[in-house]
Design an enzyme around this catalytic site. Structure first.
Site, PDB file in Angstrom:
ATOM      1  N   HIS A  54      -4.359   6.531  -1.377  1.00 11.01           N
ATOM      2  CA  HIS A  54      -3.758   6.564  -2.252  1.00 11.01           C
ATOM      3  C   HIS A  54      -4.118   6.863  -3.503  1.00 11.01           C
ATOM      4  O   HIS A  54      -5.467   6.811  -3.605  1.00 11.01           O
ATOM      5  CB  HIS A  54      -3.031   5.233  -2.283  1.00 11.01           C
ATOM      6  CG  HIS A  54      -2.214   4.755  -1.143  1.00 11.01           C
ATOM      7  ND1 HIS A  54      -1.251   3.767  -1.258  1.00 11.01           N
ATOM      8  CD2 HIS A  54      -1.753   5.324   0.173  1.00 11.01           C
ATOM      9  CE1 HIS A  54      -0.608   3.743   0.065  1.00 11.01           C
ATOM     10  NE2 HIS A  54      -1.001   4.769   0.734  1.00 11.01           N
ATOM     11  N   GLU A  56      -4.037   5.427  -6.389  1.00 12.44           N
ATOM     12  CA  GLU A  56      -4.872   4.240  -7.302  1.00 12.44           C
ATOM     13  C   GLU A  56      -6.072   3.926  -6.373  1.00 12.44           C
ATOM     14  O   GLU A  56      -7.236   3.922  -7.247  1.00 12.44           O
ATOM     15  CB  GLU A  56      -3.978   2.915  -6.830  1.00 12.44           C
ATOM     16  CG  GLU A  56      -2.692   2.980  -7.901  1.00 12.44           C
ATOM     17  CD  GLU A  56      -1.644   3.655  -6.657  1.00 12.44           C
ATOM     18  OE1 GLU A  56      -0.280   3.460  -6.962  1.00 12.44           O
ATOM     19  OE2 GLU A  56      -1.727   4.201  -5.672  1.00 12.44           O
TER      20      GLU A  56
END
Length: 156
Positions: A54, A56
């Site tokens: 992801h 993040e």
């Protein structure tokens, strides 16, 4: 004076657009410390065949390498989509001080949409959270991406 959160979200949106151009779900993230971007990431689960890839997580990893420390104290994480539980766990362990996100995620967001992990008093770290920064633009990017995918004929 312009809102610095909106300015940084602009950079996160650029990272999300880059992810979309690669065929990934358009999510972008960056870590900022003392007014300087120290980590950047865009979604790459498809390209990397990695469910943990992801935006993040990529931004946290990039920032940790740049700063030489897995603790990202005094840092802010900007992301175009409300973090999921996996990303929230990484944010907790990194000791991010603040999370700023764009679009709410009613299916897997853990900053209040499904649950609020950052408000859970039993957890040992509590980042401050600000949601909805450039929300319409972040949500539109996601909506347009998925609409285009639904319009494509299925692969043989």
């Amino acid at each position: 004076m312009p809102d610095p959160d909106e300015r940084w979200m602009d950079e996160a949106l650029a990272l999300a657009r880059t992810a979309a151009a690669r065929g990934e779900v358009p999510v972008g993230a960056l870590v900022v410390r003392a007014g300087v971007a120290v980590g950047r990431g865009g979604n790459t689960p498809i390209a990397d065949s990695d469910p943990t890839a992801h935006a993040e997580i990529a931004a946290l990893r990039d920032a940790a390498r740049a700063l030489g420390n897995y603790r990202l104290v005094d840092c802010v994480l900007y992301t175009t989509l409300e973090p999921c539980a996996m990303c929230a766990g990484a944010i907790f362990h990194a000791r991010i001080a603040r999370v700023v996100f764009g679009a709410h995620d009613p299916k897997s967001g853990v900053c209040g949409s499904v649950i609020d992990l950052f408000g859970e008093p039993r957890l040992n770290h509590h980042a401050r959270v600000r949601g909805g920064v450039r929300a319409a633009e972040c949500a539109r990017l996601l909506s347009e991406f998925f609409a285009a995918r639904r319009a494509q004929p299925p692969s043989p």
